[in-house]
Scaffold this motif. Sequence first.
Motif, PDB file in Angstrom:
ATOM      1  N   THR A 136      -7.606  -4.302  -4.145  1.00 53.65           N
ATOM      2  CA  THR A 136      -7.943  -2.731  -4.590  1.00 53.65           C
ATOM      3  C   THR A 136      -7.649  -2.915  -5.902  1.00 53.65           C
ATOM      4  O   THR A 136      -7.021  -1.936  -6.680  1.00 53.65           O
ATOM      5  CB  THR A 136      -7.137  -1.757  -3.795  1.00 53.65           C
ATOM      6  OG1 THR A 136      -7.200  -1.992  -2.244  1.00 53.65           O
ATOM      7  CG2 THR A 136      -7.821  -0.478  -4.012  1.00 53.65           C
ATOM      8  N   ASN A 193     -19.396   3.887  -0.268  1.00 57.84           N
ATOM      9  CA  ASN A 193     -18.522   4.720  -0.689  1.00 57.84           C
ATOM     10  C   ASN A 193     -18.304   4.825  -2.070  1.00 57.84           C
ATOM     11  O   ASN A 193     -18.741   3.790  -2.919  1.00 57.84           O
ATOM     12  CB  ASN A 193     -17.040   4.298  -0.236  1.00 57.84           C
ATOM     13  CG  ASN A 193     -17.052   4.357   1.429  1.00 57.84           C
ATOM     14  OD1 ASN A 193     -17.574   3.482   1.990  1.00 57.84           O
ATOM     15  ND2 ASN A 193     -16.330   5.378   1.973  1.00 57.84           N
ATOM     16  N   LEU A 195     -16.018   5.184  -5.998  1.00 55.87           N
ATOM     17  CA  LEU A 195     -14.952   4.595  -6.144  1.00 55.87           C
ATOM     18  C   LEU A 195     -13.832   5.293  -5.934  1.00 55.87           C
ATOM     19  O   LEU A 195     -12.779   4.914  -5.471  1.00 55.87           O
ATOM     20  CB  LEU A 195     -15.036   4.046  -7.949  1.00 55.87           C
ATOM     21  CG  LEU A 195     -13.653   3.383  -8.384  1.00 55.87           C
ATOM     22  CD1 LEU A 195     -13.412   2.020  -7.455  1.00 55.87           C
ATOM     23  CD2 LEU A 195     -13.645   3.213  -9.542  1.00 55.87           C
ATOM     24  N   THR A 201     -12.595   4.034  -2.267  1.00 57.27           N
ATOM     25  CA  THR A 201     -12.084   2.856  -1.855  1.00 57.27           C
ATOM     26  C   THR A 201     -10.469   2.894  -1.494  1.00 57.27           C
ATOM     27  O   THR A 201     -10.048   2.246  -0.352  1.00 57.27           O
ATOM     28  CB  THR A 201     -12.357   1.847  -2.858  1.00 57.27           C
ATOM     29  OG1 THR A 201     -12.058   0.500  -2.188  1.00 57.27           O
ATOM     30  CG2 THR A 201     -11.438   1.917  -4.191  1.00 57.27           C
ATOM     31  N   PHE A 205     -10.161   2.651   2.452  1.00 57.77           N
ATOM     32  CA  PHE A 205      -9.712   1.301   2.823  1.00 57.77           C
ATOM     33  C   PHE A 205      -8.586   0.732   2.387  1.00 57.77           C
ATOM     34  O   PHE A 205      -8.255  -0.217   3.027  1.00 57.77           O
ATOM     35  CB  PHE A 205     -10.880   0.424   2.180  1.00 57.77           C
ATOM     36  CG  PHE A 205     -12.390   0.883   2.484  1.00 57.77           C
ATOM     37  CD1 PHE A 205     -12.735   0.563   3.963  1.00 57.77           C
ATOM     38  CD2 PHE A 205     -13.083   1.289   1.482  1.00 57.77           C
ATOM     39  CE1 PHE A 205     -14.041   1.119   4.245  1.00 57.77           C
ATOM     40  CE2 PHE A 205     -14.463   1.633   2.064  1.00 57.77           C
ATOM     41  CZ  PHE A 205     -14.868   1.400   3.139  1.00 57.77           C
ATOM     42  N   GLY A 245     -17.298   1.705  -4.334  1.00 59.53           N
ATOM     43  CA  GLY A 245     -16.027   1.539  -3.575  1.00 59.53           C
ATOM     44  C   GLY A 245     -15.979   0.342  -2.769  1.00 59.53           C
ATOM     45  O   GLY A 245     -14.768   0.066  -2.028  1.00 59.53           O
ATOM     46  N   ALA A 246     -16.970  -0.341  -2.713  1.00 59.81           N
ATOM     47  CA  ALA A 246     -16.995  -1.500  -1.845  1.00 59.81           C
ATOM     48  C   ALA A 246     -16.142  -2.791  -2.354  1.00 59.81           C
ATOM     49  O   ALA A 246     -15.771  -2.816  -3.680  1.00 59.81           O
ATOM     50  CB  ALA A 246     -18.344  -2.345  -1.794  1.00 59.81           C
ATOM     51  N   GLY A 248     -12.710  -2.779  -2.513  1.00 58.58           N
ATOM     52  CA  GLY A 248     -11.595  -2.374  -3.453  1.00 58.58           C
ATOM     53  C   GLY A 248     -11.827  -2.034  -4.873  1.00 58.58           C
ATOM     54  O   GLY A 248     -11.188  -2.381  -5.643  1.00 58.58           O
ATOM     55  N   GLY A 249     -13.359  -1.911  -5.070  1.00 55.22           N
ATOM     56  CA  GLY A 249     -13.776  -1.657  -6.440  1.00 55.22           C
ATOM     57  C   GLY A 249     -14.404  -2.670  -7.023  1.00 55.22           C
ATOM     58  O   GLY A 249     -15.004  -2.675  -8.052  1.00 55.22           O
TER      59      GLY A 249
END
Length: 373
Positions: A136, A193, A195, A201, A205, A245-246, A248-249
């Motif tokens: 992340t 998603n 960020l 994220t 997640f 947000g995929a 972990g950014g």
Amino acid sequence: MPRVLVACDKFKGSLTGTQVLEAISAGMRSAAPDLQVSATLIADGGDGTLDAAQSCGFDRVPVTAAGPFGEPVETSYAVRGDQAVIEMADACGIVRAGDRRDALGASSRGVGEVMVAALDAGVRDIVLGIGGSASTDGGAGMLQALGARLLDDEGEDLPPGGAALARLSALSLHTLHPALAQTTLTLASDVNNPLLGERGTVAIFARQKGADTAMQAELEAALTNFASKVTRATGRDDTERPGAGAAGGVGYAAMAVLGAQMRPGIEVMLELGDFTALLPDADLVVTGEGALDLQTLLGKAPAGVARAAKAAGVPVIALCGRALLSAEEIAQTGLDAIYQLVDIEPDPAVCMRDADRLLRELAAQAARDRFGA
């Protein structure tokens, strides 16, 4: 003579994609020996993406890169012509983490190192599958591997991990790999998603990557600082873009800094394998995964296969461990029927342990139902 096309990803935690294809194909043939069964491996951008690319004509190129905690791992990218497929999961994803979780320190650097190897080899069209991440860090590690400088107040490069981004003072992008300016970068992901924030994220997640409540607050603040420095450097705010947000950014860094375009992973992978060209020869498509649930509706492999099959007028069924969808939700997938392992073995633990045998039995049942075998 009926023709069946089996198009599946892995059953996570129990069978690889190749094992799933073999089990379903063998099971259907055991019940209906005259069936013509062909199989194609698919993926949605997570682990298994390289295998799927290789199955449709890409060649693997070995690379040594940093794993999620900096340890060297042997990974690869897949190349066909001037196009490459890179799988984040295989380089520095959670499948590389084993039982270890380090939400604050895990890094995306490894996927950037694989990108460098492909760029140095002359690749200028990259498909980057970013499912199954362990980090992340907003994609900071990836950017550092690609040549960006992330500096603290003392002018020192930041160490790996999302927590370190709280100390980010300056971001230098002029040192990025020069070939990036001539490279088309497509992100293959089923995550839309943003960020930051309650759907960001961290909130959605980070817990599965080992972050408790305090760590989540720390990571959210660190990513907020990172995003402010990226916005200053690029002149625009991409934090709310779907897919930021995929991984972990990583989605954010790739879109905001590298100019990447985000696309549903299953659509990208089906195109690479020219899946639609296989459909006119099929009387039935069989797909599936370990669990059919709400995530399936958001773009997992079975939903993508079902949409493509339906568009071509080919019936499609799914074999799965269990289905957690209502009748209305099942109708949304386009599936004509669903077969579950739990219908022949109610104990989920046994389903996981004996997935190969049970999947063969389930496939045989499906063949008898569909073809009167």
